[in-house]
Design a protein around this motif. Structure first.
Motif, PDB file in Angstrom:
ATOM      1  N   PRO A 172      10.965   9.104  -9.656  1.00  0.00           N
ATOM      2  CA  PRO A 172      10.245   8.543  -8.515  1.00  0.00           C
ATOM      3  C   PRO A 172       8.732   8.671  -8.697  1.00  0.00           C
ATOM      4  O   PRO A 172       8.248   9.654  -9.265  1.00  0.00           O
ATOM      5  CB  PRO A 172      10.739   9.397  -7.338  1.00  0.00           C
ATOM      6  N   ASP A 173       8.000   7.669  -8.233  1.00  0.00           N
ATOM      7  CA  ASP A 173       6.540   7.569  -8.303  1.00  0.00           C
ATOM      8  C   ASP A 173       6.026   7.100  -9.656  1.00  0.00           C
ATOM      9  O   ASP A 173       4.814   6.937  -9.829  1.00  0.00           O
ATOM     10  CB  ASP A 173       5.839   8.876  -7.900  1.00  0.00           C
ATOM     11  N   ASP A 174       6.913   6.866 -10.638  1.00  0.00           N
ATOM     12  CA  ASP A 174       6.475   6.219 -11.878  1.00  0.00           C
ATOM     13  C   ASP A 174       6.084   4.770 -11.587  1.00  0.00           C
ATOM     14  O   ASP A 174       6.750   4.088 -10.793  1.00  0.00           O
ATOM     15  CB  ASP A 174       7.592   6.234 -12.924  1.00  0.00           C
ATOM     16  N   LEU A 217       7.921 -11.577 -14.725  1.00  0.00           N
ATOM     17  CA  LEU A 217       8.880 -12.405 -14.011  1.00  0.00           C
ATOM     18  C   LEU A 217       8.476 -13.874 -14.077  1.00  0.00           C
ATOM     19  O   LEU A 217       7.354 -14.206 -14.470  1.00  0.00           O
ATOM     20  CB  LEU A 217       9.001 -11.980 -12.542  1.00  0.00           C
ATOM     21  N   VAL A 218       9.410 -14.721 -13.613  1.00  0.00           N
ATOM     22  CA  VAL A 218       9.131 -16.159 -13.498  1.00  0.00           C
ATOM     23  C   VAL A 218       9.589 -16.613 -12.126  1.00  0.00           C
ATOM     24  O   VAL A 218      10.725 -16.319 -11.713  1.00  0.00           O
ATOM     25  CB  VAL A 218       9.870 -16.966 -14.590  1.00  0.00           C
ATOM     26  N   ARG A 219       8.699 -17.314 -11.399  1.00  0.00           N
ATOM     27  CA  ARG A 219       9.053 -17.850 -10.082  1.00  0.00           C
ATOM     28  C   ARG A 219       8.760 -19.355 -10.072  1.00  0.00           C
ATOM     29  O   ARG A 219       7.627 -19.772 -10.287  1.00  0.00           O
ATOM     30  CB  ARG A 219       8.268 -17.152  -8.972  1.00  0.00           C
ATOM     31  N   SER A 220       9.789 -20.129  -9.863  1.00  0.00           N
ATOM     32  CA  SER A 220       9.661 -21.600  -9.843  1.00  0.00           C
ATOM     33  C   SER A 220       8.994 -22.112 -11.108  1.00  0.00           C
ATOM     34  O   SER A 220       8.132 -23.013 -11.066  1.00  0.00           O
ATOM     35  CB  SER A 220       8.867 -22.048  -8.600  1.00  0.00           C
ATOM     36  N   GLY A 221       9.354 -21.510 -12.233  1.00  0.00           N
ATOM     37  CA  GLY A 221       8.830 -21.940 -13.512  1.00  0.00           C
ATOM     38  C   GLY A 221       7.487 -21.366 -13.903  1.00  0.00           C
ATOM     39  O   GLY A 221       6.982 -21.622 -14.999  1.00  0.00           O
ATOM     40  N   VAL A 222       6.875 -20.573 -12.994  1.00  0.00           N
ATOM     41  CA  VAL A 222       5.544 -20.022 -13.254  1.00  0.00           C
ATOM     42  C   VAL A 222       5.655 -18.523 -13.547  1.00  0.00           C
ATOM     43  O   VAL A 222       6.126 -17.757 -12.699  1.00  0.00           O
ATOM     44  CB  VAL A 222       4.600 -20.244 -12.046  1.00  0.00           C
ATOM     45  N   PRO A 223       5.226 -18.075 -14.762  1.00  0.00           N
ATOM     46  CA  PRO A 223       5.283 -16.637 -15.072  1.00  0.00           C
ATOM     47  C   PRO A 223       4.288 -15.841 -14.219  1.00  0.00           C
ATOM     48  O   PRO A 223       3.215 -16.338 -13.877  1.00  0.00           O
ATOM     49  CB  PRO A 223       4.886 -16.585 -16.558  1.00  0.00           C
ATOM     50  N   TYR A 224       4.660 -14.603 -13.863  1.00  0.00           N
ATOM     51  CA  TYR A 224       3.725 -13.709 -13.185  1.00  0.00           C
ATOM     52  C   TYR A 224       4.112 -12.256 -13.463  1.00  0.00           C
ATOM     53  O   TYR A 224       5.234 -11.979 -13.899  1.00  0.00           O
ATOM     54  CB  TYR A 224       3.661 -13.999 -11.677  1.00  0.00           C
ATOM     55  N   ASN A 225       3.177 -11.351 -13.254  1.00  0.00           N
ATOM     56  CA  ASN A 225       3.380  -9.926 -13.522  1.00  0.00           C
ATOM     57  C   ASN A 225       3.288  -9.123 -12.232  1.00  0.00           C
ATOM     58  O   ASN A 225       2.550  -9.497 -11.304  1.00  0.00           O
ATOM     59  CB  ASN A 225       2.344  -9.398 -14.515  1.00  0.00           C
ATOM     60  N   LYS A 226       4.020  -8.015 -12.172  1.00  0.00           N
ATOM     61  CA  LYS A 226       3.963  -7.121 -11.011  1.00  0.00           C
ATOM     62  C   LYS A 226       4.028  -5.669 -11.477  1.00  0.00           C
ATOM     63  O   LYS A 226       4.757  -5.331 -12.415  1.00  0.00           O
ATOM     64  CB  LYS A 226       5.125  -7.381 -10.052  1.00  0.00           C
ATOM     65  N   GLN A 227       3.238  -4.814 -10.799  1.00  0.00           N
ATOM     66  CA  GLN A 227       3.326  -3.367 -10.982  1.00  0.00           C
ATOM     67  C   GLN A 227       4.202  -2.802  -9.867  1.00  0.00           C
ATOM     68  O   GLN A 227       3.951  -3.054  -8.684  1.00  0.00           O
ATOM     69  CB  GLN A 227       1.937  -2.723 -10.913  1.00  0.00           C
ATOM     70  N   ILE A 228       5.226  -2.061 -10.210  1.00  0.00           N
ATOM     71  CA  ILE A 228       6.173  -1.510  -9.237  1.00  0.00           C
ATOM     72  C   ILE A 228       6.107   0.011  -9.285  1.00  0.00           C
ATOM     73  O   ILE A 228       6.219   0.615 -10.354  1.00  0.00           O
ATOM     74  CB  ILE A 228       7.618  -1.951  -9.538  1.00  0.00           C
ATOM     75  N   VAL A 229       5.914   0.629  -8.106  1.00  0.00           N
ATOM     76  CA  VAL A 229       5.967   2.084  -8.007  1.00  0.00           C
ATOM     77  C   VAL A 229       7.366   2.470  -7.540  1.00  0.00           C
ATOM     78  O   VAL A 229       7.770   2.153  -6.418  1.00  0.00           O
ATOM     79  CB  VAL A 229       4.910   2.626  -7.025  1.00  0.00           C
ATOM     80  N   LEU A 230       8.138   3.116  -8.402  1.00  0.00           N
ATOM     81  CA  LEU A 230       9.498   3.515  -8.051  1.00  0.00           C
ATOM     82  C   LEU A 230       9.487   4.575  -6.963  1.00  0.00           C
ATOM     83  O   LEU A 230       8.599   5.426  -6.912  1.00  0.00           O
ATOM     84  CB  LEU A 230      10.235   4.046  -9.286  1.00  0.00           C
ATOM     85  N   LYS A 231      10.485   4.525  -6.103  1.00  0.00           N
ATOM     86  CA  LYS A 231      10.602   5.467  -4.986  1.00  0.00           C
ATOM     87  C   LYS A 231      11.882   6.290  -5.132  1.00  0.00           C
ATOM     88  O   LYS A 231      12.807   5.901  -5.845  1.00  0.00           O
ATOM     89  CB  LYS A 231      10.617   4.713  -3.654  1.00  0.00           C
ATOM     90  N   GLY A 274      17.100  17.464  -1.309  1.00  0.00           N
ATOM     91  CA  GLY A 274      18.300  16.747  -1.691  1.00  0.00           C
ATOM     92  C   GLY A 274      18.174  16.096  -3.055  1.00  0.00           C
ATOM     93  O   GLY A 274      17.066  15.910  -3.569  1.00  0.00           O
ATOM     94  N   PRO A 275      19.307  15.755  -3.672  1.00  0.00           N
ATOM     95  CA  PRO A 275      19.266  15.081  -4.974  1.00  0.00           C
ATOM     96  C   PRO A 275      18.671  13.685  -4.831  1.00  0.00           C
ATOM     97  O   PRO A 275      18.947  12.975  -3.864  1.00  0.00           O
ATOM     98  CB  PRO A 275      20.745  15.008  -5.373  1.00  0.00           C
ATOM     99  N   THR A 276      17.820  13.304  -5.756  1.00  0.00           N
ATOM    100  CA  THR A 276      17.172  11.994  -5.680  1.00  0.00           C
ATOM    101  C   THR A 276      17.268  11.273  -7.014  1.00  0.00           C
ATOM    102  O   THR A 276      17.484  11.869  -8.065  1.00  0.00           O
ATOM    103  CB  THR A 276      15.683  12.130  -5.320  1.00  0.00           C
ATOM    104  N   ALA A 277      17.093   9.977  -6.954  1.00  0.00           N
ATOM    105  CA  ALA A 277      16.998   9.160  -8.160  1.00  0.00           C
ATOM    106  C   ALA A 277      15.926   8.111  -7.907  1.00  0.00           C
ATOM    107  O   ALA A 277      15.625   7.779  -6.760  1.00  0.00           O
ATOM    108  CB  ALA A 277      18.344   8.495  -8.459  1.00  0.00           C
ATOM    109  N   ALA A 278      15.328   7.607  -8.974  1.00  0.00           N
ATOM    110  CA  ALA A 278      14.324   6.554  -8.827  1.00  0.00           C
ATOM    111  C   ALA A 278      15.026   5.225  -8.566  1.00  0.00           C
ATOM    112  O   ALA A 278      16.086   4.945  -9.123  1.00  0.00           O
ATOM    113  CB  ALA A 278      13.474   6.470 -10.088  1.00  0.00           C
ATOM    114  N   TYR A 279      14.444   4.429  -7.690  1.00  0.00           N
ATOM    115  CA  TYR A 279      15.017   3.106  -7.462  1.00  0.00           C
ATOM    116  C   TYR A 279      13.918   2.098  -7.162  1.00  0.00           C
ATOM    117  O   TYR A 279      12.823   2.434  -6.733  1.00  0.00           O
ATOM    118  CB  TYR A 279      16.062   3.143  -6.348  1.00  0.00           C
TER     119      TYR A 279
END
Length: 568
Positions: free
Chosen positions: A455-457, A463-477, A393-398
């Motif tokens: 997908p899979d990239d 980001l910032v949470r409650s004034g505190v910066p932080y980083n995240k690695q996200i694997v797109l699906k 089926g047709p897919t897109a990254a999200y």
């Protein structure tokens, strides 16, 4: 001679186990289901709108059933319009044009008629007034996610004979594409037509067949009725007393508990780390005697499972709390299979040497199938079709978030359950500063950047949470497109890899995605294949046994094996 005698005694005792250990009412029900299928299958038709100018069928398929030799077809009003043309395809591939006749939107009943003259296979109309709660029923229709050229069977029972809205509620699973498809009683008579669903898998609502009888003269004229037309009287069901509730269908898994306990020796749990998260899937223990030289097999055990859910360093759970590292020997991306080796001998396993062909003919459709689980009862369903392909089926990254503007900043306003964002533990209220080093100043910045990826990239968020910066690695699906219907939001959820297979079997067992990878048997103990995906609300898929055997034979297994260390 002594060995031969022992083998003979074992076979004598073991062979009839499955055949004679089933409760007689389960076997009787299975036989009845298959008889109904043989009787009415040819009358269940696939319907699409027809473009008379370009002489071709257009999109938006649905289902129906022929109910007499004149070619009248019952379907659903939300799919049929008076005087519109439709292409009707029978299970044998024959195609004919039909014209829409009457429809009553308030109760969703509609009729059409084949234009050509001919002798049509048909099913008899039953009586919804004869229904009893817990009475078995059978759906034979065309679920859209499968896109199969022949109808798919599902088994259920009558949960309510009449709801407050005037529908029948059954447990025959339904999804888009099934609309207008028939539900049969155990005499092979149409008792209802698929109409709509709720979120619960137990909520499948059918148009009562008595409505078609009651308004027949109006429904065979091309008109759409804003109010109910004149009602007609009709005779009752002479065979009503022969229809009965069967409590065995309410919990087949519990009834088959003893049988399933003999099957679950071939299933185990596999745990691994895949694409940034811990995953769990089932594995199927296989016996390779006769396929690989005995000296190579000594002190080793082998499993098959679902490749996309197994990482490079999987752990096999031998028993609760006891795991062992498995080696990945071979992957088959086309069929989403992985072959694993575990050091040490685990007794049992499915003998793949005995598998010579898939031989899942039409005569097998409707057989009860069991998907054993390591703990608890197995999952029971019916074989819904012969083998077919399911296209990719047709897919897109999200990523799985919605955003909004708050004081000029882009913040997360929603995190979708089981999405990449949920796995990465993003939270509502988190402020998005940048994405792969690019500043996020407008809500569309994020979606625009995601659209450039596959997908899979793996992508980096700041980001910032409650004034505190932080980083995240996200694997797109991958996200399948055009799937906003309630049918795609059922509780169990669907497997991430669920399409692009050249040959699969389908059954209506309600497997969760993490319950795939395990074996699939009929209730007589015959091995059918390995469950590979929960594809939709209505269907689970299995890779046929012969495909598994070929995968192992073609894997170059002997050259990949390692030295054994111990027995288990």
């Amino acid at each position: 001679m002594k060995k031969l005698l022992c083998l003979f005694i074992f076979l004598l005792c073991a062979a009839p186990f499955f055949a004679h250990s089933q409760p007689s009412d389960v076997k009787s029900l299975e036989t009845s289901v298959q008889k109904v299928i043989q009787r009415v299958y040819k009358a269940s038709v696939y319907i699409t709108p027809y473009d008379s100018i370009n002489k071709k069928a257009t999109g938006g398929s649905f289902s129906g059933v022929v109910v007499d030799t004149a070619g009248y077809i019952l379907s659903a009003a939300h799919a049929v319009k008076p005087n519109n043309l439709y292409e009707v395809t029978f299970p044998d591939g024959r195609k004919f044009r039909a014209i829409g006749l009457g429809r009553i939107p308030s109760n969703d009943a509609a009729v059409m008629k084949i234009e050509e003259k001919g002798s049509w296979p048909y099913a008899e109309m039953g009586w919804s007034s004869s229904l009893k709660k817990d009475m078995p029923c059978i759906s034979i229709a065309y679920p859209g996610t499968l896109a199969a050229k022949t109808p798919t069977v599902r088994l259920g029972y009558v949960a309510e004979t009449e709801t407050s809205e005037g529908f029948i509620r059954t447990t025959c699973l339904m999804e888009p594409g099934d609309s207008g498809g028939p539900v049969f009683d155990m005499k092979g008579r149409v008792i209802g037509l698929h109409s709509k669903i709720n979120l619960s898998l137990e909520d499948n609502f059918e148009i009562p067949i008595d409505l078609y009888r009651k308004y027949w003269s109006s429904l065979i004229r091309p008109a759409s009725y804003v109010s109910l037309p004149a009602a007609e009287s009709f005779a009752g069901d002479f065979h009503a007393s022969a229809l009965k509730a069967e409590s065995v269908i309410l919990n087949l898994a519990e009834t088959l508990q003893y049988t399933e306990s003999r099957m679950d020796k071939s299933v185990t749990v596999i745990k691994s780390f895949v694409n940034g998260s811990d995953r769990q899937i089932l594995g199927t223990l296989i016996d390779l005697k006769g396929l690989v030289p005995e000296m190579i097999l000594k002190g080793k055990s082998f499993l098959l499972s679902k490749s996309s859910m197994v990482g490079d360093e999987p752990l096999v759970e031998l028993k609760q709390g006891v795991t062992r590292i498995a080696q990945v020997l071979k992957r088959d991306e086309d069929n989403d299979l992985v072959l694993l080796q575990v050091q040490g001998k685990i007794n049992g396993g499915i003998a793949l040497k005995t598998v010579t062909s898939d031989s899942v003919t039409f005569g097998k459709v409707g057989k009860f199938l069991v998907s054993p689980q390591p703990i608890g009862n197995g999952v029971v369903g019916v074989l819904g079709n012969t083998q077919f392909a399911i296209a990719k089926g047709p897919t897109a990254a999200y990523m799985g978030v919605n955003t909004s503007l708050k004081d000029g900043r882009v913040v997360i306003s929603m995190v979708q359950p089981r999405s990449p964002a949920s796995v990465a533990e993003l939270e509502v209220g988190d402020e998005l500063n940048s994405f792969n080093g690019k500043p996020v100043s407008k809500m569309e910045d994020l979606s625009l950047e995601i659209s450039k990826h596959r997908p899979d990239d793996t992508l980096s968020l700041q980001l910032v949470r409650s004034g505190v910066p932080y980083n995240k690695q996200i694997v797109l699906k991958p996200r399948r497109l055009n799937e906003r219907h309630i049918a795609y939001r059922f509780t169990d959820g669907r497997s991430e890899r669920r399409d692009g297979f050249k040959s699969v079997l389908v059954h209506d067992g309600k497997l969760k995605p993490a319950e795939c990878g395990g074996p699939l048997y009929d209730i007589d103990g015959n091995f059918y294949g390995i469950n590979i995906a929960r594809v939709s609300r209505t269907s689970s898929l299995a890779i046929p046994a012969a495909t598994l055997s070929k995968f192992v034979k073609d894997s170059g297994l002997a050259g990949n094996l390692q030295t054994p260390i111990s027995d288990i």
